[in-house]
Write an enzyme that holds these catalytic residues in place. Sequence first.
Site, PDB file in Angstrom:
ATOM      1  N   HIS A 106       0.872  -1.178   0.000  1.00 16.15           N
ATOM      2  CA  HIS A 106       0.000   0.000   0.000  1.00 16.15           C
ATOM      3  C   HIS A 106       0.911   1.231   0.000  1.00 16.15           C
ATOM      4  O   HIS A 106       2.007   1.190   0.560  1.00 16.15           O
ATOM      5  CB  HIS A 106      -0.838  -0.054   1.280  1.00 16.15           C
ATOM      6  CG  HIS A 106      -1.918   0.969   1.378  1.00 16.15           C
ATOM      7  ND1 HIS A 106      -1.673   2.278   1.717  1.00 16.15           N
ATOM      8  CD2 HIS A 106      -3.260   0.872   1.212  1.00 16.15           C
ATOM      9  CE1 HIS A 106      -2.807   2.947   1.761  1.00 16.15           C
ATOM     10  NE2 HIS A 106      -3.790   2.118   1.459  1.00 16.15           N
ATOM     11  N   ASP A 110       3.193  -4.311   8.205  1.00 16.73           N
ATOM     12  CA  ASP A 110       1.961  -3.552   8.009  1.00 16.73           C
ATOM     13  C   ASP A 110       0.807  -4.539   8.181  1.00 16.73           C
ATOM     14  O   ASP A 110       0.541  -5.358   7.295  1.00 16.73           O
ATOM     15  CB  ASP A 110       1.971  -2.936   6.608  1.00 16.73           C
ATOM     16  CG  ASP A 110       0.670  -2.214   6.302  1.00 16.73           C
ATOM     17  OD1 ASP A 110      -0.266  -2.275   7.125  1.00 16.73           O
ATOM     18  OD2 ASP A 110       0.588  -1.595   5.217  1.00 16.73           O
ATOM     19  N   GLN A 155      -4.365  -4.968   7.146  1.00 21.06           N
ATOM     20  CA  GLN A 155      -5.365  -5.926   6.640  1.00 21.06           C
ATOM     21  C   GLN A 155      -5.283  -7.267   7.351  1.00 21.06           C
ATOM     22  O   GLN A 155      -6.051  -8.175   7.029  1.00 21.06           O
ATOM     23  CB  GLN A 155      -5.190  -6.137   5.128  1.00 21.06           C
ATOM     24  CG  GLN A 155      -5.400  -4.895   4.297  1.00 21.06           C
ATOM     25  CD  GLN A 155      -6.835  -4.376   4.320  1.00 21.06           C
ATOM     26  OE1 GLN A 155      -7.767  -5.056   4.755  1.00 21.06           O
ATOM     27  NE2 GLN A 155      -7.027  -3.151   3.867  1.00 21.06           N
ATOM     28  N   LYS A 186     -10.498  -0.159  10.427  1.00 22.32           N
ATOM     29  CA  LYS A 186     -10.726  -1.381   9.644  1.00 22.32           C
ATOM     30  C   LYS A 186     -11.056  -2.563  10.548  1.00 22.32           C
ATOM     31  O   LYS A 186     -11.281  -3.683  10.088  1.00 22.32           O
ATOM     32  CB  LYS A 186      -9.474  -1.721   8.819  1.00 22.32           C
ATOM     33  CG  LYS A 186      -9.136  -0.675   7.761  1.00 22.32           C
ATOM     34  CD  LYS A 186      -7.927  -1.112   6.970  1.00 22.32           C
ATOM     35  CE  LYS A 186      -7.254   0.024   6.236  1.00 22.32           C
ATOM     36  NZ  LYS A 186      -7.936   0.443   5.023  1.00 22.32           N
ATOM     37  N   CYS A 219      -4.781   2.294  -3.695  1.00 21.03           N
ATOM     38  CA  CYS A 219      -3.525   2.816  -3.118  1.00 21.03           C
ATOM     39  C   CYS A 219      -2.363   1.858  -3.350  1.00 21.03           C
ATOM     40  O   CYS A 219      -1.481   1.728  -2.490  1.00 21.03           O
ATOM     41  CB  CYS A 219      -3.669   3.125  -1.631  1.00 21.03           C
ATOM     42  SG  CYS A 219      -4.856   4.413  -1.288  1.00 21.03           S
TER      43      CYS A 219
HETATM   44  N1  PLP Z   1      -1.712  -0.678   4.731  1.00 23.08           N
HETATM   45  C1  PLP Z   1      -2.645  -1.436   4.157  1.00 23.08           C
HETATM   46  C2  PLP Z   1      -2.310  -2.828   3.766  1.00 23.08           C
HETATM   47  C3  PLP Z   1      -3.918  -0.910   3.949  1.00 23.08           C
HETATM   48  O1  PLP Z   1      -4.854  -1.663   3.372  1.00 23.08           O
HETATM   49  C4  PLP Z   1      -4.196   0.411   4.341  1.00 23.08           C
HETATM   50  C5  PLP Z   1      -5.524   1.011   4.088  1.00 23.08           C
HETATM   51  O2  PLP Z   1      -6.195   0.701   3.140  1.00 23.08           O
HETATM   52  C6  PLP Z   1      -3.185   1.148   4.954  1.00 23.08           C
HETATM   53  C7  PLP Z   1      -1.959   0.581   5.140  1.00 23.08           C
HETATM   54  C8  PLP Z   1      -3.389   2.562   5.379  1.00 23.08           C
HETATM   55  O3  PLP Z   1      -4.409   2.638   6.306  1.00 23.08           O
HETATM   56  P1  PLP Z   1      -4.884   4.079   6.818  1.00 23.08           P
HETATM   57  O4  PLP Z   1      -5.338   4.820   5.607  1.00 23.08           O
HETATM   58  O5  PLP Z   1      -5.989   3.761   7.773  1.00 23.08           O
HETATM   59  O6  PLP Z   1      -3.715   4.701   7.467  1.00 23.08           O
END
Ligand code: PLP
Length: 419
Positions: free
Chosen positions: A130, A207, A210, A233, A374
């Site tokens: 992401h 990270d 998910q 999430k 993203c």
């Molecule tokens: N990392 C992953 C794998 C994600 O799916 C997301 C959000 O879609 C993020 C990071 C970033 O999350 P946030 O926008 O809540 O900071």
Amino acid sequence: MGSMTALRPLDPVALRRDFPLFERDFGGRTLAYLDSAATSLKPRAVIEAVDGYNARYTANVHRGIYTTGEEATAAYEGAREKVARFLNAAESAEIVFVRNATEAINLVAATWGQVNVRAGDRIVLTELEHHANLIPWQLLAQRTGAVLEFIPIDDEGRLDQAAYAALLATAPRLVAFTAVSNALGTIDPVREMTAAAHAAGALVLVDAAQAVPHAFVDVQAWGADFVVFSGHKVLGPTGSGALWARRALLEAMPPFMGGGEMIREVRLRSATWNDVPWKFEAGTPDVAAAIGLGAAVDYLAAIGMENVREHERGLTRYALELLPREVPGIRLFGPRSADERAGIVTFTLPEAHPHDVATLLDRDAIAIRAGHHCTQPLHERLGEPATARASFNVYSTTEDLDRLAAGLRSVQRVFARSA
Ligand code: PLP
């Protein structure tokens, strides 16, 4: 992703009663909400926890020597304990509250990165990331002269472990990767990749944005150095999230932002820092959101994350069989087996752009995500500028997926007529 409680089937139809959004009327239908990977719906327990703070004991934390101030501090710090237990952290001091996963990664890049990364150092990322786990490292590389390297993926979206081993042989400072791909659903082998990174002398950031919503995350079993996720999430409020890191690392890192809360003693030209985790929580925190996150992880812990995982594995398997059978020509992305992926199914239709698909589905009260999610570099690798994505959570049902399949058939009919 270990085992906590005995497996029992999760009943999404019963759980839906806890989510007020399903009471809303969308043209005579409930919403088929298939965008939980973007953000999850909120159960009443979370809404009431947030409202309870706002209505009955609003006060700043760590300050007020009066009843509501003490209640607010107890609820805020209690939420930290709940998150620590949910992730199996060794202690709640290892949980830093942040706004979201993005902020947590930026925090690590700006603080740990500032002290530990020098010109020519290597940081290993993956093609799956992401943007939240890409841009902070690009910025750090621009500031320091560090070099970014990327683990490639195979055609089903799995990381190429042989290429990873070759990258580790170059002695990187850090490996940062997603536990679950938000675009393909791929589950990465966190434990094995972490052990290999440590053997090569690198630190590891996972990270888990998910992963925390879809499976039991045990930070001690993973053995990584930093784990980040977003509360919104995980059935929690927006504005909530956490960085987990080992205490010794947090103690060695300089502060992220400066201001109130994060200090011990302040003089005009110098200051000393508060203990961890407060050293990283400058200013008044989002108290309501943190309390809501505590309620969210309580709600999920009561269901049992193994049950959540099983439920989503079942839905994924159902979708992977249903969609190719019912929707001619659909192209599915990611691993073919539901065992290798979380509750995320990504696809394109030959006749329609994903944005048109999502717009037409919305008329039938079906919410999916369309775009690059993203993950622009990943989409470049897939050879598609955009895809459509259906993603699940505890309240998702096979009926939602039946509605999706029927909706996609009617999109195809619309495009057949206009061809
Ligand atoms: N990392 C992953 C794998 C994600 O799916 C997301 C959000 O879609 C993020 C990071 C970033 O999350 P946030 O926008 O809540 O900071």
